[in-house]
Design an enzyme around this catalytic site. Structure first.
Site, PDB file in Angstrom:
ATOM      1  N   GLY A 268       0.806  -1.218   0.000  1.00 40.79           N
ATOM      2  CA  GLY A 268       0.000   0.000   0.000  1.00 40.79           C
ATOM      3  C   GLY A 268       0.838   1.266   0.000  1.00 40.79           C
ATOM      4  N   GLU A 305       0.733   5.688   7.598  1.00 42.41           N
ATOM      5  CA  GLU A 305       2.125   6.043   7.279  1.00 42.41           C
ATOM      6  C   GLU A 305       2.554   7.270   8.072  1.00 42.41           C
ATOM      7  OE1 GLU A 305       3.440   3.655   5.859  1.00 42.41           O
ATOM      8  OE2 GLU A 305       1.647   2.755   4.996  1.00 42.41           O
TER       9      GLU A 305
END
Ligand code: TRP
Ligand code: ZN
Length: 880
Positions: A268, A305
């Site tokens: 991802g 993230e």
């Protein structure tokens, strides 16, 4: 297999590095034929190492062509060092040295998407876990942290944008149309967080003012055509930054935060310091081309993230056995964030469905491993649902046991105490103990023992004494390498539901408690339950307070009562799931034995109540109307009769549809969204319910086909459009409408790669007969290529995991197909090929002839000469 069998790496063999690298200076000269990487490493002997005479052994790989090595400016002759396929050894170093190496690499020929590679027109990197060694010789382990300076030189016309971690400190023009930019990252970091990007990229800019008043420039870099798809990621980023300040007290630390979108990416996204690199599918979003689910995925991956900047980067992992230290914690943080941004109950239900379907299956199969594994062959195989999702559940249980306040205090202690360090899971648990004064010794078993615990509960109501007695028993099945298990600490959030709802459980009047189970057998007696006519119904494991399989012999009436009256939204949903699961299990057996199938009218009644109650949250109703997926039914079955599962599920859907067609139709019309599209929880819930209703209406008569056709043509957003397309494609009576819708869709979106992935996915999941031929035809379509991981996941992955009845056709054609694809992919992209192996690893749960055919496919793969170790590890462990 390669000449030497792959080695197994053990946690117990961990040793500190013999050397440190205080400073790392890199120069990348990006050329058409070759890229020259010059690395200047300031190394020193590590005082913590007990091997003070060790050679310096830098990690490397096959693709590095070494040009020169020097020590303290002195070029070494060829006998001054030793270079092989995976390392560069330099002998006889003193306490300190400056090592300079020069290598040539060919990113333009790198198909693995690890290290430095090209995606379309740009250069980019992926270094986690061990990709930095594909770029240059280095101590490529997370406990070696260094201050990086990176100079990038490239052609100015083709690569105007040159990015790396930290802040740009110098830039300028060079001869022959070339230019350079130099970046400096003030935070010491392991090499896996290094990143570099070069290309023609457009940028969307914004800024964020941190709690302490610092301005941070936010930049999202994409190809120019995608500039209109960055808003949602930018908003999500700002929400994440504020949320981490407010909920965890964590402020961003650099002056710039950059995100780059790339098309070819194995996963991802990646949390490289100050320069996150994202799969386009995890960052781009626009109402016209993106579904609600994809909008939410973007929000959660951007957050994930970003949160790694603290849980992963500022405090990192000592070694890869500690992967869940950053991943489990960060998944937990991103799910808390999504719960806060949207509906907490809906998010919890989605997460638990995912865990039950995929993680429970992993825990029950040959690749089962603890959240902290104790060995691996290929670390890339351990970026798993166990490390990520079960790891997150374990963090959540700590919070449940300690309470929100002590948990936050523990998180503060952890971050403050270990800032700038590479640590272990043990340090995290220790910080939680220090914050709370609690002993988590037994709790630590969650990190060490694999397998999904089973929790069996019996209850007894004594009306005369006014007590409810709950008897708990826990066990855990054997898993590879772990025959015997010790009891876990299980936080069981529970309540008792009476006629009118929750009953008080103690003198304080609490209607919910967290009962801690730490023995194999344990009894809880709840007193003061007087004046109730009927035995109250226990509501156990509310919010799924522990990742276990719960067994309680509920009657249908009790489940229906919980569905309507439990104060816990998650358990209301779960009661409905248990009700339909029991029916599906029975009908699967009936179908397998070729007995006639009979619908349970109580389930129809329960669904009717949901459909007519306008006071309920549409998002919740949408979830409650969905039967457990085929994949989940596979996981829960002892022996998987794929055909029978499919037929039973279809039968129940058809029976519900015909029994409740008026109600489904009313709900369909009532939940049309009139407002301009927005991916907010309210609209998403309405669209979800409307489209679930449509999927049922497809099973009644022509009405569904008409509605779906109209919705397909008039939809102003991708959620409704794709839902209608999928309904048409899966409907045997709509063959013509489906094929023209597919064509129209293709015409309209042929230039939108991500939308075409959806188009592939919808067709791959079409469960009607002939699926494999359709997939093979689509492999030749221009929208497909074996070189892009997203395409592989959509079409091949989609067929093997979202079209179970066809993939598991008893003629074995699905297995043959998958085997061939794995074999054509494994050397080109080991990571993506390894992920395709998952369905085959479950072979022991299938009856003959499937079982033998799956096993044979695995055997052929295992016997392949020159097999990469990613695949080898999975194949041999599965065959054991
Ligand atoms: N650390 C990444 C995450 O946020 C995982 C990841 C991205 C990754 N790309 C990878 C891991 C490639 C291994 C290989 O979850
Ligand atoms: Zn992560």
């Amino acid at each position: 297999m390669k000449d030497a069998l792959p080695q197994t790496i053990f946690l117990q063999d961990y040793k500190v590095s013999a050397f440190t690298i205080d400073k790392t200076d890199l120069v990348f000269d990006l050329g058409v034929e070759q890229t020259r990487v010059t690395a200047t490493l300031t190394v020193a002997r590590n005082p913590l190492s007990d091997e003070q005479n060790a050679d310096l052994v830098l990690h490397g790989s096959q693709g590095l062509s070494l040009q020169a090595v020097s020590v303290d400016g002195q070029r070494l002759q060829e006998d001054g060092y030793l270079c092989d396929e995976e390392s560069l050894t330099i002998k006889g170093l003193a306490g300190h040295a400056v090592i300079t190496t020069e290598v040539l690499i060919q990113p333009q020929n790198n198909t693995t998407m690890m290290g430095l590679y090209r995606s379309r027109t740009m250069y980019c990197t992926q270094c986690e876990a061990e990709g930095f060694r594909d770029i240059t010789y280095y101590l490529d382990r997370p406990d070696v942290m260094s201050e990086f300076t990176t100079k990038i030189i490239a052609d100015k016309t083709h690569y105007p944008v040159l990015l790396s971690n930290g802040n740009p400190i110098e830039r300028g023009d060079l001869d022959a149309g070339r230019h350079f930019v130099t970046w400096h990252d003030p935070f010491a970091k392991p090499a896996y967080l290094f990143a570099l990007v070069a290309g023609t990229l457009s940028c969307v800019e914004d800024s964020f003012t941190t709690v302490s008043g610092r301005q941070v420039a936010l930049q999202i870099f994409v190809e120019e055509k995608d500039l209109d798809k960055c808003d949602h990621a930018m908003v999500s980023l700002k929400h994440s930054m504020r949320w981490d300040e407010q909920v965890y007290g964590r402020e961003y630390d650099l002056d710039i935060f950059m995100i780059v979108a790339v098309d070819d990416f194995n996963m991802g996204a990646m949390e490289n310091k100050g320069l996150n690199i994202f799969n386009t599918s995890a960052v781009l979003a626009n109402p016209k081309t993106t579904t609600d689910a994809a909008f939410q995925r973007v929000e959660s991956i951007v957050a994930h993230e970003y949160f790694h900047n603290w849980s992963g980067n500022r405090v990192t992992c000592r070694d890869w056995f500690q992967l869940s230290l950053k991943e489990g914690f960060t998944v937990y943080r991103d799910s808390q964030f999504s719960a806060d941004m949207n509906s907490a109950t809906v998010k919890r239900i989605e997460d638990v469905s995912y865990l039950r379907t995929h993680q429970f299956a992993e825990d029950g199969g040959p690749m089962a491993h603890p959240v902290q594994p104790d060995s691996y062959m290929e670390i890339n195989n351990f970026y798993t649902v166990t490390v990520y999702e079960k790891g997150s559940e374990v963090v959540g249980m700590i919070r449940t046991l300690l309470g929100a306040e002590a948990f936050r205090k523990g998180s503060d202690i952890y971050f403050d105490r270990h800032d700038g360090q590479a640590v272990t899971i043990e340090e995290f648990v220790q910080a939680m103990e220090d914050a709370s004064g609690r002993d988590l010794s037994q709790f630590r078993r969650w990190y060490k023992q694999s397998g999904t615990p089973q929790l069996t509960v019996n209850s007894h109501y004594d009306a005369a004494a006014g007590t409810v007695t709950l008897d708990f028993a826990q066990s855990c099945p054997a898993t590879p390498g772990q025959a015997q298990k010790q009891p876990f600490v299980l936080p069981v959030r529970l309540g008792l539901v009476g006629e009118q709802g929750d009953l008080p459980l103690n003198a304080e009047g609490d209607t919910e408690i967290v009962y801690e189970l730490n023995q194999t057998n344990q009894r809880l007696v709840i007193g003061g339950i007087e004046n109730v006519d009927q035995a109250p119904v226990p509501s156990l494991l509310r919010g799924f307070s522990a990742p276990v399989k719960l067994h309680y012999a509920y009657s249908k009436d009790q489940l229906i009562h919980l569905m309507a009256n439990d104060s816990d939204g998650f358990n209301r949903w779960d009661a409905g799931q248990q009700l339909s699961f029991a029916l599906l299990e029975k009908l699967t057996a009936d179908s397998h034995q070729q007995r006639p199938l009979e619908m349970d009218s109580q389930l129809i009644d329960a669904y009717r109540s949901l459909l007519i109650d306008e006071s309920l949250d549409p998002a919740m109703v949408a979830l409650m109307l969905q039967l457990p997926s085929e994949a989940q039914l596979h996981e829960e079955a002892d022996v998987i009769y794929a055909d029978a599962i499919h037929s039973a599920r279809l039968f129940v859907r058809q029976s519900l549809a015909s029994g409740l067609s008026d109600q489904f139709l009313a709900v369909y019309h009532r939940h049309n969204v009139e407002q301009t599209y927005a991916p907010d929880a309210t609209q998403i819930g309405r669209r979800a319910l409307k489209n679930v209703a449509l999927s049922y209406l497809m099973l009644v008569d022509d009405l569904g086909v008409e509605l779906a056709g109209a919705q397909f043509s008039s939809a102003d957003n991708m959620t409704d459009k794709a839902a209608a397309l999928s309904c048409l494609v899966n409907c045997p009576a709509a063959a013509e409408q489906a094929s023209s819708a597919l064509q129209e869709f293709e015409q309209q979106y042929r230039d939108e790669a991500l939308v075409m992935n959806l188009w592939l996915q919808v067709q791959a999941a079409n469960s009607q007969p002939g699926a494999l031929q359709r997939v093979e035809t689509l492999e030749k379509h221009a929208a497909f290529t074996l070189t892009n991981p997203n395409k592989i996941r959509s079409l091949i992955g989609g067929f093997c995991s979202a079209n179970l009845v066809n993939f598991h056709h008893p003629d074995g054609s699905g297995y043959e197909f998958l085997k061939q694809r794995i074999l054509s992919l494994h050397s080109r992209n080991p990571q993506v090929a390894a992920r395709l192996m998952t369905p085959l690893t479950r072979w022991k749960k299938f009856p003959e002839p499937n079982r033998e055919k799956m096993r044979d496919a695995l055997q052929v793969i295992a016997d392949e000469p020159e097999l990469v170790k990613d695949i080898y590890e999975i194949a041999i462990k599965s065959l054991q």
